[in-house]
Design a protein around this motif. Structure first.
Motif, PDB file in Angstrom:
ATOM      1  N   ILE A  62      -7.493   0.656   7.130  1.00 51.84           N
ATOM      2  CA  ILE A  62      -8.879   0.519   6.681  1.00 51.84           C
ATOM      3  C   ILE A  62      -9.421  -0.852   7.060  1.00 51.84           C
ATOM      4  N   GLN A  63      -8.632  -1.880   6.802  1.00 53.37           N
ATOM      5  CA  GLN A  63      -9.059  -3.243   7.126  1.00 53.37           C
ATOM      6  C   GLN A  63      -9.191  -3.437   8.637  1.00 53.37           C
ATOM      7  N   ALA A  64      -8.209  -2.966   9.395  1.00 51.92           N
ATOM      8  CA  ALA A  64      -8.219  -3.142  10.848  1.00 51.92           C
ATOM      9  C   ALA A  64      -9.416  -2.452  11.501  1.00 51.92           C
ATOM     10  N   LEU A  65      -9.856  -1.340  10.916  1.00 56.51           N
ATOM     11  CA  LEU A  65     -10.994  -0.606  11.472  1.00 56.51           C
ATOM     12  C   LEU A  65     -12.335  -1.124  10.958  1.00 56.51           C
ATOM     13  N   GLY A  66     -12.292  -2.099  10.058  1.00 56.31           N
ATOM     14  CA  GLY A  66     -13.517  -2.741   9.594  1.00 56.31           C
ATOM     15  C   GLY A  66     -14.286  -2.011   8.507  1.00 56.31           C
ATOM     16  N   PHE A  67     -13.627  -1.101   7.792  1.00 52.71           N
ATOM     17  CA  PHE A  67     -14.306  -0.390   6.708  1.00 52.71           C
ATOM     18  C   PHE A  67     -14.296  -1.218   5.437  1.00 52.71           C
ATOM     19  N   GLU A  68     -15.334  -1.050   4.627  1.00 53.28           N
ATOM     20  CA  GLU A  68     -15.411  -1.737   3.340  1.00 53.28           C
ATOM     21  C   GLU A  68     -14.696  -0.900   2.284  1.00 53.28           C
ATOM     22  N   LEU A  69     -13.657  -1.463   1.696  1.00 56.82           N
ATOM     23  CA  LEU A  69     -12.892  -0.800   0.644  1.00 56.82           C
ATOM     24  C   LEU A  69     -13.654  -0.925  -0.669  1.00 56.82           C
ATOM     25  N   ILE A  70     -13.883   0.208  -1.332  1.00 58.72           N
ATOM     26  CA  ILE A  70     -14.590   0.207  -2.610  1.00 58.72           C
ATOM     27  C   ILE A  70     -13.593   0.260  -3.765  1.00 58.72           C
ATOM     28  N   GLU A  71     -12.615   1.182  -3.659  1.00 56.44           N
ATOM     29  CA  GLU A  71     -11.701   1.386  -4.778  1.00 56.44           C
ATOM     30  C   GLU A  71     -10.418   2.055  -4.313  1.00 56.44           C
ATOM     31  N   VAL A  72      -9.327   1.684  -4.961  1.00 57.37           N
ATOM     32  CA  VAL A  72      -8.045   2.369  -4.809  1.00 57.37           C
ATOM     33  C   VAL A  72      -7.559   2.661  -6.220  1.00 57.37           C
ATOM     34  N   ARG A  73      -7.203   3.901  -6.478  1.00 58.92           N
ATOM     35  CA  ARG A  73      -6.660   4.210  -7.801  1.00 58.92           C
ATOM     36  C   ARG A  73      -5.617   5.296  -7.725  1.00 58.92           C
ATOM     37  N   ARG A  74      -4.668   5.193  -8.638  1.00 55.60           N
ATOM     38  CA  ARG A  74      -3.634   6.221  -8.749  1.00 55.60           C
ATOM     39  C   ARG A  74      -4.223   7.358  -9.565  1.00 55.60           C
ATOM     40  N   VAL A  75      -4.007   8.584  -9.127  1.00 62.10           N
ATOM     41  CA  VAL A  75      -4.575   9.761  -9.794  1.00 62.10           C
ATOM     42  C   VAL A  75      -3.441  10.697 -10.191  1.00 62.10           C
ATOM     43  N   PRO A  76      -3.683  11.512 -11.219  1.00 64.65           N
ATOM     44  CA  PRO A  76      -2.662  12.478 -11.611  1.00 64.65           C
ATOM     45  C   PRO A  76      -2.379  13.465 -10.491  1.00 64.65           C
ATOM     46  N   ALA A  77      -1.142  13.873 -10.396  1.00 65.54           N
ATOM     47  CA  ALA A  77      -0.729  14.815  -9.338  1.00 65.54           C
ATOM     48  C   ALA A  77      -1.386  16.162  -9.527  1.00 65.54           C
TER      49      ALA A  77
END
Length: 77
Positions: A62-77
């Motif tokens: 994501i960083q290498a392609l220049g996208f802006e990261l908004i959120e990362v979260r763990r979700v229930p399976a």
């Protein structure tokens, strides 16, 4: 939880990763191991059964392609 180098299996989790904007078809190949959905103004990617190394690899792409990261979260399976 496994400790680095202790020979035990690493825990895997499901993650939801949101980036700003719409991921174009040419960039989708970089994330073909994830399910991708679109919301107004953002792209939502979901990965199943990811360990820490896989998650960090996705974040690096994501960083290498220049996208802006908004959120990362763990979700229930």
């Amino acid at each position: 939880m496994a400790k680095p180098g202790d020979g035990t299996r690493q825990m895997t989790c499901d993650y939801e990763i949101r980036i700003s904007g719409r991921l174009g078809d040419s960039f989708r190949l970089a994330f073909e191991d994830l399910s991708i959905t679109f919301r107004p103004g953002e792209t939502v990617m979901r990965g199943r059964g990811l360990d820490q190394a896989a998650l960090y690899g996705i974040l690096e792409r994501i960083q290498a392609l220049g996208f802006e990261l908004i959120e990362v979260r763990r979700v229930p399976a």
